[in-house]
Scaffold this motif. Structure first.
Motif, PDB file in Angstrom:
ATOM      1  N   LEU A   9      -9.366  -8.086   1.968  1.00 18.81           N
ATOM      2  CA  LEU A   9      -9.127  -7.287   0.813  1.00 18.81           C
ATOM      3  C   LEU A   9      -7.637  -6.798   0.763  1.00 18.81           C
ATOM      4  O   LEU A   9      -7.034  -7.019  -0.104  1.00 18.81           O
ATOM      5  CB  LEU A   9     -10.002  -6.242   0.571  1.00 18.81           C
ATOM      6  CG  LEU A   9     -10.124  -5.606  -0.684  1.00 18.81           C
ATOM      7  CD1 LEU A   9     -10.554  -6.716  -1.806  1.00 18.81           C
ATOM      8  CD2 LEU A   9     -10.898  -4.430  -0.798  1.00 18.81           C
ATOM      9  N   VAL A  10      -7.014  -6.259   1.820  1.00 19.07           N
ATOM     10  CA  VAL A  10      -5.690  -5.729   2.039  1.00 19.07           C
ATOM     11  C   VAL A  10      -4.838  -6.867   1.759  1.00 19.07           C
ATOM     12  O   VAL A  10      -3.650  -6.681   0.905  1.00 19.07           O
ATOM     13  CB  VAL A  10      -5.492  -4.848   3.013  1.00 19.07           C
ATOM     14  CG1 VAL A  10      -4.070  -4.401   3.097  1.00 19.07           C
ATOM     15  CG2 VAL A  10      -6.310  -3.698   2.985  1.00 19.07           C
ATOM     16  N   LYS A  11      -4.879  -7.563   2.734  1.00 26.25           N
ATOM     17  CA  LYS A  11      -4.080  -9.069   2.643  1.00 26.25           C
ATOM     18  C   LYS A  11      -4.077  -9.938   1.323  1.00 26.25           C
ATOM     19  O   LYS A  11      -2.942 -10.097   0.895  1.00 26.25           O
ATOM     20  CB  LYS A  11      -4.440 -10.049   3.706  1.00 26.25           C
ATOM     21  CG  LYS A  11      -3.595 -11.057   4.346  1.00 26.25           C
ATOM     22  CD  LYS A  11      -4.327 -11.946   5.273  1.00 26.25           C
ATOM     23  CE  LYS A  11      -3.396 -13.161   5.526  1.00 26.25           C
ATOM     24  NZ  LYS A  11      -2.124 -12.812   5.954  1.00 26.25           N
ATOM     25  N   SER A  12      -5.194  -9.833   0.679  1.00 24.53           N
ATOM     26  CA  SER A  12      -5.239 -10.517  -0.691  1.00 24.53           C
ATOM     27  C   SER A  12      -4.314  -9.716  -1.762  1.00 24.53           C
ATOM     28  O   SER A  12      -3.893 -10.267  -2.749  1.00 24.53           O
ATOM     29  CB  SER A  12      -6.679 -10.712  -1.281  1.00 24.53           C
ATOM     30  OG  SER A  12      -7.031  -9.189  -1.665  1.00 24.53           O
ATOM     31  N   LEU A  13      -4.112  -8.652  -1.612  1.00 22.66           N
ATOM     32  CA  LEU A  13      -2.994  -8.057  -2.499  1.00 22.66           C
ATOM     33  C   LEU A  13      -1.559  -8.246  -2.194  1.00 22.66           C
ATOM     34  O   LEU A  13      -0.775  -8.011  -3.190  1.00 22.66           O
ATOM     35  CB  LEU A  13      -2.940  -6.220  -2.274  1.00 22.66           C
ATOM     36  CG  LEU A  13      -4.451  -5.613  -2.444  1.00 22.66           C
ATOM     37  CD1 LEU A  13      -4.390  -4.461  -2.245  1.00 22.66           C
ATOM     38  CD2 LEU A  13      -4.848  -5.812  -4.033  1.00 22.66           C
ATOM     39  N   GLN A  14      -1.370  -9.314  -1.309  1.00 22.31           N
ATOM     40  CA  GLN A  14      -0.064  -9.864  -1.363  1.00 22.31           C
ATOM     41  C   GLN A  14       0.062 -10.694  -2.736  1.00 22.31           C
ATOM     42  O   GLN A  14       1.193 -11.255  -3.121  1.00 22.31           O
ATOM     43  CB  GLN A  14      -0.001 -10.645  -0.288  1.00 22.31           C
ATOM     44  CG  GLN A  14       0.378  -9.905   1.007  1.00 22.31           C
ATOM     45  CD  GLN A  14       0.341 -10.461   2.327  1.00 22.31           C
ATOM     46  OE1 GLN A  14       0.889 -11.702   2.257  1.00 22.31           O
ATOM     47  NE2 GLN A  14       0.065  -9.998   3.536  1.00 22.31           N
ATOM     48  N   ASP A  15      -1.126 -11.286  -3.297  1.00 27.74           N
ATOM     49  CA  ASP A  15      -1.211 -11.957  -4.279  1.00 27.74           C
ATOM     50  C   ASP A  15      -1.225 -11.348  -5.650  1.00 27.74           C
ATOM     51  O   ASP A  15      -1.934 -10.380  -6.019  1.00 27.74           O
ATOM     52  CB  ASP A  15      -2.406 -13.047  -4.205  1.00 27.74           C
ATOM     53  CG  ASP A  15      -2.523 -14.038  -5.190  1.00 27.74           C
ATOM     54  OD1 ASP A  15      -1.618 -14.685  -5.494  1.00 27.74           O
ATOM     55  OD2 ASP A  15      -3.630 -13.815  -6.066  1.00 27.74           O
ATOM     56  N   LYS A  16      -0.302 -11.681  -6.693  1.00 27.12           N
ATOM     57  CA  LYS A  16      -0.211 -11.011  -7.927  1.00 27.12           C
ATOM     58  C   LYS A  16      -1.459 -11.012  -8.767  1.00 27.12           C
ATOM     59  O   LYS A  16      -1.840  -9.855  -8.982  1.00 27.12           O
ATOM     60  CB  LYS A  16       0.768 -11.745  -8.684  1.00 27.12           C
ATOM     61  CG  LYS A  16       1.008 -11.035 -10.134  1.00 27.12           C
ATOM     62  CD  LYS A  16       2.040 -11.449 -10.937  1.00 27.12           C
ATOM     63  CE  LYS A  16       2.200 -10.838 -12.211  1.00 27.12           C
ATOM     64  NZ  LYS A  16       3.698 -11.591 -13.115  1.00 27.12           N
ATOM     65  N   LYS A  17      -2.254 -12.135  -8.822  1.00 31.32           N
ATOM     66  CA  LYS A  17      -3.604 -12.173  -9.456  1.00 31.32           C
ATOM     67  C   LYS A  17      -4.578 -10.865  -8.881  1.00 31.32           C
ATOM     68  O   LYS A  17      -5.192 -10.253  -9.576  1.00 31.32           O
ATOM     69  CB  LYS A  17      -3.903 -13.560  -9.386  1.00 31.32           C
ATOM     70  CG  LYS A  17      -3.585 -14.306 -10.427  1.00 31.32           C
ATOM     71  CD  LYS A  17      -4.134 -15.934 -10.537  1.00 31.32           C
ATOM     72  CE  LYS A  17      -3.589 -16.772 -11.176  1.00 31.32           C
ATOM     73  NZ  LYS A  17      -3.996 -18.158 -11.072  1.00 31.32           N
ATOM     74  N   GLN A  18      -4.332 -11.019  -7.541  1.00 41.12           N
ATOM     75  CA  GLN A  18      -5.291  -9.924  -7.060  1.00 41.12           C
ATOM     76  C   GLN A  18      -4.979  -8.530  -7.075  1.00 41.12           C
ATOM     77  O   GLN A  18      -5.865  -7.723  -7.366  1.00 41.12           O
ATOM     78  CB  GLN A  18      -5.474 -10.319  -5.383  1.00 41.12           C
ATOM     79  CG  GLN A  18      -6.147 -11.572  -4.858  1.00 41.12           C
ATOM     80  CD  GLN A  18      -7.677 -11.601  -5.383  1.00 41.12           C
ATOM     81  OE1 GLN A  18      -7.943 -12.507  -6.536  1.00 41.12           O
ATOM     82  NE2 GLN A  18      -8.421 -10.980  -4.960  1.00 41.12           N
ATOM     83  N   ARG A  19      -3.701  -8.171  -7.033  1.00 38.86           N
ATOM     84  CA  ARG A  19      -3.223  -6.965  -7.523  1.00 38.86           C
ATOM     85  C   ARG A  19      -3.489  -6.559  -9.016  1.00 38.86           C
ATOM     86  O   ARG A  19      -3.929  -5.598  -9.105  1.00 38.86           O
ATOM     87  CB  ARG A  19      -1.542  -6.867  -7.537  1.00 38.86           C
ATOM     88  CG  ARG A  19      -1.027  -6.975  -5.952  1.00 38.86           C
ATOM     89  CD  ARG A  19       0.173  -6.628  -5.927  1.00 38.86           C
ATOM     90  NE  ARG A  19       1.529  -7.517  -6.435  1.00 38.86           N
ATOM     91  CZ  ARG A  19       1.735  -8.565  -5.979  1.00 38.86           C
ATOM     92  NH1 ARG A  19       1.661  -8.999  -4.707  1.00 38.86           N
ATOM     93  NH2 ARG A  19       2.832  -9.346  -6.619  1.00 38.86           N
ATOM     94  N   GLN A  20      -3.563  -7.514  -9.874  1.00 41.25           N
ATOM     95  CA  GLN A  20      -3.795  -7.185 -11.190  1.00 41.25           C
ATOM     96  C   GLN A  20      -5.377  -6.883 -11.465  1.00 41.25           C
ATOM     97  O   GLN A  20      -5.502  -6.034 -12.251  1.00 41.25           O
ATOM     98  CB  GLN A  20      -3.313  -8.361 -12.384  1.00 41.25           C
ATOM     99  CG  GLN A  20      -1.823  -8.112 -12.145  1.00 41.25           C
ATOM    100  CD  GLN A  20      -1.138  -9.334 -13.138  1.00 41.25           C
ATOM    101  OE1 GLN A  20      -1.671 -10.339 -13.418  1.00 41.25           O
ATOM    102  NE2 GLN A  20      -0.065  -9.033 -13.804  1.00 41.25           N
ATOM    103  N   LYS A  21      -6.050  -7.733 -10.527  1.00 41.74           N
ATOM    104  CA  LYS A  21      -7.410  -7.623 -10.664  1.00 41.74           C
ATOM    105  C   LYS A  21      -8.180  -6.390 -10.445  1.00 41.74           C
ATOM    106  O   LYS A  21      -8.868  -5.594 -10.712  1.00 41.74           O
ATOM    107  CB  LYS A  21      -8.129  -8.677  -9.928  1.00 41.74           C
ATOM    108  CG  LYS A  21      -9.726  -8.614  -9.759  1.00 41.74           C
ATOM    109  CD  LYS A  21     -10.207  -9.917  -8.946  1.00 41.74           C
ATOM    110  CE  LYS A  21     -11.784  -9.664  -8.505  1.00 41.74           C
ATOM    111  NZ  LYS A  21     -12.205 -10.746  -7.639  1.00 41.74           N
TER     112      LYS A  21
END
Lengths: 243, 243
Positions: A9-21
């Protein structure tokens, strides 16, 4: 012990779409995180090695945290170099630009996250509190950008808006940095306005230059044909601040 | 068709030891290479796609070249982004600093190749022809550094020497950039000297500060605690050049 799902989950926040989600982003690095912990930003979770948790116990009173080891941190991190802590942070609410602001920095399609972060740090040095980014700019919450700000993202607000609209709303004149304009070392410089810095490849869009009241240039004394966007921003702000 | 051994040889020049062994380095990117082909530097071999060879045929009269395809170029390259050409270049002979030079830039343990390249580009913009790098600085012929100069490595000479010795030999006063020194926006700035910029983590070495005649500071107007080395260099040079 941290679960694999949380690491992902933390790693996925490197991705813009995940940050926005999730409306979350990550902050790494001792200096940025200790500044963060003293700021009004909401830290949702701090993952850190025991050494960090002991050293900064005073700052952690109201922050949910979990001890992790070096290997787990590395799995969560966007960095190559080992970090001591990583914070998951709630994105701040979008705010508007106060009407009494006299000097705004605007970035036209700055693509490189490191460049954007460096520019935010420069703005913070010169006391510029608001940056307008055109929609084509890179995301301020990109980990590379956040890291390059060295904590300045805590003080400088970045607004993704149309640059011309902001100039019209604030009634501030547009100043653009171009290769052939008024020499910033000569004559009077404007004391207020929206200073627009363009992307390295294309410069400032013609539609913005057409609306500019002031066209500013850094005089050249040697052979280089241009300077990068962050360097240009620093030199122009250093001259404007003395106007 | 290029041999695997030649691809490996070019690729190996990303490594400092190999560069020193062969006395060669590589230059990539259309802009840098076209400038290179017009310069006095010796191009030992140019590898390029057919499109590049056709477009710049005029520049290739005295240069040994070989056509390669995109895949081969990518194998030789230090870049992620696709390039059209890569040149293997002979390192220029070491030169001494002419006695009539009045402003020299000196870098104390700048570690990041991208930062060094950006600083070389800034020096070139301001007409500074000589940079002294302490032995602890990164290698100027690192491909990331060469790339960041955007061709300015062709005009700015980098000397790996002891900074204090250079100041003594040239009889120029040492100026250091420090956090608490003379405000560069106030009073008279020196017109000549050796301007020393320190590494971000440690600043300028105490032994150099102890010998400095001028301690200069960029005034801060906001919350950032520091600026990066390239940004500081640009702002100080922009002020010195007006002295």
């Amino acid at each position: 012990m941290i679960s694999k799902a949380n690491i992902q989950l933390v790693k996925s926040l490197q991705d813009k779409k995940q940050r926005q989600k999730y409306n979350q982003f990550v902050v790494e690095g001792e200096k940025s995180i200790t500044e963060l912990l003293k700021s009004p930003f909401t830290v949702l979770k701090l993952y850190a090695v025991s050494e960090f948790l002991t050293q900064y116990a005073q700052l952690l009173k109201n922050v949910p945290f979990e001890e992790v080891n070096d290997k787990e941190l590395k799995q969560m991190s966007a960095h190559m170099a080992p970090q001591k802590a990583i914070a998951v942070v709630k994105m701040p609410d979008e705010s508007s630009i106060p009407s009494n602001v006299k000097l705004i920095l605007a970035l036209d399609e700055i693509q490189d996250p490191g460049n954007l972060g460096t520019i935010i740090r420069i703005a913070d040095w010169y006391g510029i509190e608001h940056i307008v980014c055109s929609r084509g700019c890179t995301d301020v919450y990109n980990p590379k950008c956040i890291n390059s700000t060295m904590g300045s993202f805590l003080r400088v607000k970045v607004h993704y808006q149309d640059i011309i609209q902001v100039a019209e709303q604030t009634k501030l004149p547009i100043m653009v940095a171009v290769l052939e304009g008024q020499n910033i070392h000569k004559g009077n410089l404007p004391k207020e306005g929206v200073l627009v810095i363009g992307n390295e490849g294309h410069g400032v869009h013609a539609s913005i230059i057409a609306k500019a009241k002031h066209k500013l240039s850094i005089p050249s004394y040697g052979g280089a044909e241009s300077l990068n966007a962050a360097i240009s921003t620093a030199i122009i702000l250093d001259n404007l601040i003395q106007a």
